[in-house]
Design a protein around this motif. Sequence first.
Motif, PDB file in Angstrom:
ATOM      1  N   ASP A 176      43.193  14.366  47.322  1.00  0.00           N
ATOM      2  CA  ASP A 176      42.101  14.961  46.935  1.00  0.00           C
ATOM      3  C   ASP A 176      41.792  14.667  45.307  1.00  0.00           C
ATOM      4  N   GLU A 177      42.704  14.229  44.888  1.00  0.00           N
ATOM      5  CA  GLU A 177      42.544  14.213  43.056  1.00  0.00           C
ATOM      6  C   GLU A 177      42.625  12.668  42.841  1.00  0.00           C
ATOM      7  N   ILE A 178      43.157  12.002  43.670  1.00  0.00           N
ATOM      8  CA  ILE A 178      43.384  10.286  43.227  1.00  0.00           C
ATOM      9  C   ILE A 178      43.270   9.745  44.294  1.00  0.00           C
ATOM     10  N   LYS A 179      42.463   8.616  44.424  1.00  0.00           N
ATOM     11  CA  LYS A 179      41.923   7.900  45.658  1.00  0.00           C
ATOM     12  C   LYS A 179      42.893   6.758  45.643  1.00  0.00           C
ATOM     13  N   THR A 180      43.711   6.732  46.818  1.00  0.00           N
ATOM     14  CA  THR A 180      44.478   5.489  47.103  1.00  0.00           C
ATOM     15  C   THR A 180      43.704   4.500  47.845  1.00  0.00           C
ATOM     16  N   ILE A 181      43.564   3.165  47.119  1.00  0.00           N
ATOM     17  CA  ILE A 181      42.862   2.003  47.714  1.00  0.00           C
ATOM     18  C   ILE A 181      44.143   1.020  48.260  1.00  0.00           C
ATOM     19  N   SER A 182      43.688   0.490  49.512  1.00  0.00           N
ATOM     20  CA  SER A 182      44.911  -0.453  50.121  1.00  0.00           C
ATOM     21  C   SER A 182      44.249  -1.915  50.036  1.00  0.00           C
ATOM     22  N   VAL A 183      45.136  -3.039  49.600  1.00  0.00           N
ATOM     23  CA  VAL A 183      44.527  -4.337  49.471  1.00  0.00           C
ATOM     24  C   VAL A 183      45.468  -5.019  50.571  1.00  0.00           C
ATOM     25  N   GLN A 184      45.051  -6.456  50.649  1.00  0.00           N
ATOM     26  CA  GLN A 184      45.597  -7.221  51.586  1.00  0.00           C
ATOM     27  C   GLN A 184      46.807  -8.317  51.156  1.00  0.00           C
ATOM     28  N   HIS A 185      46.686  -8.303  49.531  1.00  0.00           N
ATOM     29  CA  HIS A 185      47.604  -8.990  48.639  1.00  0.00           C
ATOM     30  C   HIS A 185      47.732  -8.297  47.602  1.00  0.00           C
ATOM     31  N   GLU A 186      49.136  -8.293  46.970  1.00  0.00           N
ATOM     32  CA  GLU A 186      49.242  -7.575  45.872  1.00  0.00           C
ATOM     33  C   GLU A 186      48.579  -8.130  44.656  1.00  0.00           C
ATOM     34  N   SER A 187      48.506  -9.410  44.518  1.00  0.00           N
ATOM     35  CA  SER A 187      47.787  -9.890  43.178  1.00  0.00           C
ATOM     36  C   SER A 187      46.499  -9.363  43.187  1.00  0.00           C
ATOM     37  N   ILE A 188      45.543  -8.961  44.300  1.00  0.00           N
ATOM     38  CA  ILE A 188      44.524  -8.298  44.175  1.00  0.00           C
ATOM     39  C   ILE A 188      44.503  -7.046  43.624  1.00  0.00           C
ATOM     40  N   ALA A 189      45.665  -6.053  43.867  1.00  0.00           N
ATOM     41  CA  ALA A 189      45.789  -4.904  43.331  1.00  0.00           C
ATOM     42  C   ALA A 189      45.846  -5.041  41.957  1.00  0.00           C
ATOM     43  N   GLY A 190      46.739  -6.092  41.268  1.00  0.00           N
ATOM     44  CA  GLY A 190      46.702  -6.208  39.891  1.00  0.00           C
ATOM     45  C   GLY A 190      45.673  -6.659  39.332  1.00  0.00           C
TER      46      GLY A 190
ATOM     47  N   ILE B 149      27.543  -6.653  34.792  1.00  0.00           N
ATOM     48  CA  ILE B 149      28.880  -7.153  34.218  1.00  0.00           C
ATOM     49  C   ILE B 149      29.179  -8.464  35.223  1.00  0.00           C
ATOM     50  N   LEU B 150      29.621  -9.708  34.483  1.00  0.00           N
ATOM     51  CA  LEU B 150      30.188 -10.785  35.115  1.00  0.00           C
ATOM     52  C   LEU B 150      31.441 -11.069  34.721  1.00  0.00           C
ATOM     53  N   LEU B 151      32.168 -11.473  35.896  1.00  0.00           N
ATOM     54  CA  LEU B 151      33.812 -11.773  35.730  1.00  0.00           C
ATOM     55  C   LEU B 151      33.531 -13.237  36.070  1.00  0.00           C
ATOM     56  N   SER B 152      34.376 -14.215  35.568  1.00  0.00           N
ATOM     57  CA  SER B 152      34.649 -15.363  35.819  1.00  0.00           C
ATOM     58  C   SER B 152      36.139 -15.580  36.195  1.00  0.00           C
ATOM     59  N   ASP B 153      36.187 -16.232  37.341  1.00  0.00           N
ATOM     60  CA  ASP B 153      37.516 -16.801  37.788  1.00  0.00           C
ATOM     61  C   ASP B 153      38.112 -17.914  36.990  1.00  0.00           C
ATOM     62  N   VAL B 154      38.888 -18.602  37.270  1.00  0.00           N
ATOM     63  CA  VAL B 154      39.377 -19.640  36.635  1.00  0.00           C
ATOM     64  C   VAL B 154      39.040 -21.087  37.267  1.00  0.00           C
ATOM     65  N   GLY B 155      38.540 -22.017  36.594  1.00  0.00           N
ATOM     66  CA  GLY B 155      38.220 -23.379  37.256  1.00  0.00           C
ATOM     67  C   GLY B 155      37.204 -23.959  36.299  1.00  0.00           C
ATOM     68  N   VAL B 156      36.528 -25.111  36.841  1.00  0.00           N
ATOM     69  CA  VAL B 156      35.435 -25.788  35.988  1.00  0.00           C
ATOM     70  C   VAL B 156      34.081 -24.840  35.724  1.00  0.00           C
ATOM     71  N   HIS B 157      33.935 -23.944  36.569  1.00  0.00           N
ATOM     72  CA  HIS B 157      32.580 -23.125  36.355  1.00  0.00           C
ATOM     73  C   HIS B 157      33.053 -22.160  35.321  1.00  0.00           C
TER      74      HIS B 157
ATOM     75  N   GLY C  92      39.428 -10.757  42.784  1.00  0.00           N
ATOM     76  CA  GLY C  92      39.752  -9.575  42.910  1.00  0.00           C
ATOM     77  C   GLY C  92      39.219  -8.569  41.938  1.00  0.00           C
ATOM     78  N   GLY C  93      39.108  -8.855  40.662  1.00  0.00           N
ATOM     79  CA  GLY C  93      38.841  -8.194  39.433  1.00  0.00           C
ATOM     80  C   GLY C  93      37.391  -7.688  39.620  1.00  0.00           C
ATOM     81  N   VAL C  94      36.390  -8.246  40.334  1.00  0.00           N
ATOM     82  CA  VAL C  94      34.952  -7.878  40.446  1.00  0.00           C
ATOM     83  C   VAL C  94      35.115  -6.253  41.191  1.00  0.00           C
ATOM     84  N   ILE C  95      36.220  -6.013  42.026  1.00  0.00           N
ATOM     85  CA  ILE C  95      36.211  -4.852  42.621  1.00  0.00           C
ATOM     86  C   ILE C  95      36.421  -3.676  41.884  1.00  0.00           C
TER      87      ILE C  95
END
Length: 591
Positions: free
Chosen positions: A41-55, A400-408, A438-441
């Motif tokens: 009730d005091e801290i929300k746990t969020i489950s992901v499908q890949h650990e890198s996404i959590a980071g 807020i804009l987040l950029s992933d890595v690549g030519v974009h 993942g960071g946009v989440i």
Amino acid sequence: MTHTGAELIAEHLVNEGVPYAVGLCGHGDLGLLDGLHSYRDEIKTISVQHESIAGFIADAYYRVSQQPIATFTSCGPGSANLPVALGSAFMDDSAFLAITGNVATSQFNRGPFQETGRYYQADFSSVVRPYVKRSFQAARPEQLPLMLRQSFSLMRQGRPGPVHLDVPLDVFVEETDAELDDPEVWSTDSRPQPGASEEELDRIIRLIEASDRIVIVAGSGVAGSKGEDALLALAHELRVPVATSPLGKASIPEADALALGATGRNGTFAANRAARGADLVLAFGTRFDDRSTSSWLPGYTYSFPQTALVHVHIDSDELGRNFPPTVPIQGASATVLRQLADRLRGAAMPTSRDDWLDAIAGWKREWEAHVAPHRDATQVPMRPERVVNELRSVLPDDGILLSDVGVHHNWLVQEWETRQPRTFHQSWGFASMGFGVGGVIGSALAAPQRKHVAVVGDGGFLMLPSAVATAVQYNIPATWIVWNNGGFQSIRDQQMSYFGADRQLATTFLHDASGQQYQADHAGIARAMGAEGMTVENPSDLGSAFEAALASPRPTVVDVRVDDSVSLPAAATWELPPLAYPEPSFGWPDA
């Protein structure tokens, strides 16, 4: 009253104001999940499908909110998926607490399931040590209060960064009467902001008074110390233009008359031309890495030591690492900016600087005339400039804009106009593909009242598309724009440049049998996971598609078909020794 080790951890997270624990279950973190259940009730746990996404979620959460949250992963491969995200946070001065489960202490050195123990028992700390400020391993629950308190102090103070806490299964579940340290008593959120001495300030002011061609360079340390207002105040007090490092891009509104844009190979002509032509550079919170400095090649982005350098950084290791500072100062950028503005307030600025400002205004006009016409291009596939321009026209100023890595990413550093502090985020130093996916989440969790968009390459999106499923599960209205250009084209372009146009291999997505281009249906992938998905092939449809995505209360993926043949105009360079570096394609050599 006794608590399990996991309950101590959960209670300390609550005491520190941590609203989320993000991660993936496994037998190694079973005990922690039980402790989090007691505090659900005091801290929300969020489950992901890949650990890198959590980071990446935790990394972006800190960049937006300036407060750390926690990740949880199991032993063995579960936690081994985390270093890509840890490296991104560590090299860009972002922070989170990475809690990794481990095998029970009674099984150390016996080679149980998923123990990393060939050379030292339960040795996951050695895996992550290069990417964290400190790694703790608790051998019994009584150690947890001290480790938790020190972890939060370390994450926040000085140069922020992630901290690792490794916990064996028995330590999670064993009970102890140990008590937690009170975060308010211990001031774990205290963030000292040291400044310059009076003698150092005197030396800087003498340099300013003796110089006519001054440039301020703002790095990520300006935002990290919340110094954007102080930066703007000093720039206007001195009438001095401001260039940024790419990572410090959102330090100043780029429509400001004194804003020059970013330096380096992805930067603007005005920023690079002014930086190399200055007689004094005042640098705040930048580490002068290779991509922001034309690989330290003299005269391309900077001209040190002919140019005097005042270098302010919270980390003394960065002072004198790549360029010789005339005045090195270990301090917080915001503090020194305010000190200088206070000392110089009302001082008469010499008119000899007018010629410098006029020259800079001319360079900005030259650059704008070169790049602006493409922002309205109607060709199909779409030009990169048109995509960036359409997104800028619909994303609110505080979006807020987040950029992933690549030519974009290169295009966004050069073309995106930042308007408010901390509204543009990227993985710069470690360049971790997946950061934006993942960071946009994490960004949306940190500021739910604002709009959040990630621009991601088709290659990066296909690495970790499960982030969309996480957003659907938790009803997070994030938007992904997939820059679909058919491959890892930034690397393809380097292959062509360094080795020849016929030397491409493993960079463009092709069907092996036919050799025809392969394109995944990214919008279809999104719909299959329960999100909204749309594909845009014509530039006339871009604006309405982006508006619909931002207006949607659901996670949305917009697959945008972008021309892969358009090269970024280069006002600087980047060297990959021993390969010959390319000369800038614009404004070089100097007239």
